[in-house]
Design a protein around this motif. Sequence first.
Motif, PDB file in Angstrom:
ATOM      1  N   VAL A   1       0.847  -1.189   0.000  1.00  0.00           N
ATOM      2  CA  VAL A   1       0.000   0.000   0.000  1.00  0.00           C
ATOM      3  C   VAL A   1       0.881   1.237   0.000  1.00  0.00           C
ATOM      4  O   VAL A   1       1.825   1.340   0.792  1.00  0.00           O
TER       5      VAL A   1
ATOM      6  N   ILE B   1       0.713   5.452   0.451  1.00  0.00           N
ATOM      7  CA  ILE B   1      -0.162   6.517   0.924  1.00  0.00           C
ATOM      8  C   ILE B   1       0.101   7.777   0.090  1.00  0.00           C
ATOM      9  O   ILE B   1       1.244   8.211  -0.041  1.00  0.00           O
TER      10      ILE B   1
ATOM     11  N   ILE C   1       2.467  -1.510   4.332  1.00  0.00           N
ATOM     12  CA  ILE C   1       2.115  -0.116   4.047  1.00  0.00           C
ATOM     13  C   ILE C   1       3.409   0.697   3.996  1.00  0.00           C
ATOM     14  O   ILE C   1       4.267   0.558   4.869  1.00  0.00           O
TER      15      ILE C   1
ATOM     16  N   ALA D   1      -4.351   4.359   7.994  1.00  0.00           N
ATOM     17  CA  ALA D   1      -4.102   3.420   6.890  1.00  0.00           C
ATOM     18  C   ALA D   1      -4.177   1.976   7.394  1.00  0.00           C
ATOM     19  O   ALA D   1      -4.749   1.107   6.722  1.00  0.00           O
TER      20      ALA D   1
ATOM     21  N   VAL E   1      -6.843  -0.851   5.959  1.00  0.00           N
ATOM     22  CA  VAL E   1      -6.416  -2.148   5.395  1.00  0.00           C
ATOM     23  C   VAL E   1      -7.131  -3.283   6.122  1.00  0.00           C
ATOM     24  O   VAL E   1      -7.654  -4.217   5.499  1.00  0.00           O
TER      25      VAL E   1
ATOM     26  N   VAL F   1      -2.253  -6.665   8.116  1.00  0.00           N
ATOM     27  CA  VAL F   1      -1.116  -5.747   8.056  1.00  0.00           C
ATOM     28  C   VAL F   1       0.170  -6.457   8.486  1.00  0.00           C
ATOM     29  O   VAL F   1       0.326  -6.847   9.642  1.00  0.00           O
TER      30      VAL F   1
ATOM     31  N   PHE G   1       4.501  -1.646   8.614  1.00  0.00           N
ATOM     32  CA  PHE G   1       4.478  -0.280   8.098  1.00  0.00           C
ATOM     33  C   PHE G   1       5.932   0.140   7.916  1.00  0.00           C
ATOM     34  O   PHE G   1       6.715   0.100   8.870  1.00  0.00           O
TER      35      PHE G   1
END
Length: 172
Positions: free
Chosen positions: A55, A57, A118, A132, A136, A143, A146
């Motif tokens: 992902v 952003i 992410i 975020a 998700v 997840v 990150f």
Amino acid sequence: MTELSTMILERIRDVPDYPRPGVVFKDITPLLADPVAMAAVVEELAGTLQADKIVGIEARGFILAAPVAYRAGAGFVPVRKKGKLPAATLEESYDLEYGSATIEVHRDAFAPGDRVLIVDDVLATGGTAKAAVELVERAGGEVAGFAVLMELAFLKGRERLAGVDVRSLVTV
Ligand code: AMP
């Protein structure tokens, strides 16, 4: 300090009082313009955690997440500001210093159980990252973590992301 962190730190420019007085903006454009540094960053982020989807952003997260997805052999999914995605979405709002913001993801962006990494450029207060993560999860993804280029430790964003595997290439 590793060679990679030095390379990153030397190519992120501090812009004082942007976009408003008191903020030191971390400008990643010198890094993006350097093909050797950019390749090293993409390589590192792509090797961070196994994922089915990456992902990004909006907007600077896209620039990093798309090549990371390609390198990792994963799919790319955009998380965008409200009103930009064309099909049915899920949305999440979060507080900013002044006012609030809303981000969205397509409802059908993930297959059930997809592992999702992410990616963004800077972790500051963690509000964007937390929103975020919630998007998700609500959209059926798991997840995996990150990952950011730079973490601003004094803003304690990591504390808002309890339970999330947070990886930053450099911390200031
Ligand atoms: P936050 O929600 O406070 O963690 O802010 C993270 C988002 O805002 C990221 O998408 C960053 O791109 C951007 N951001 C916040 N602070 C900065 C900064 N000092 N320099 C560059 N980008 C920032």
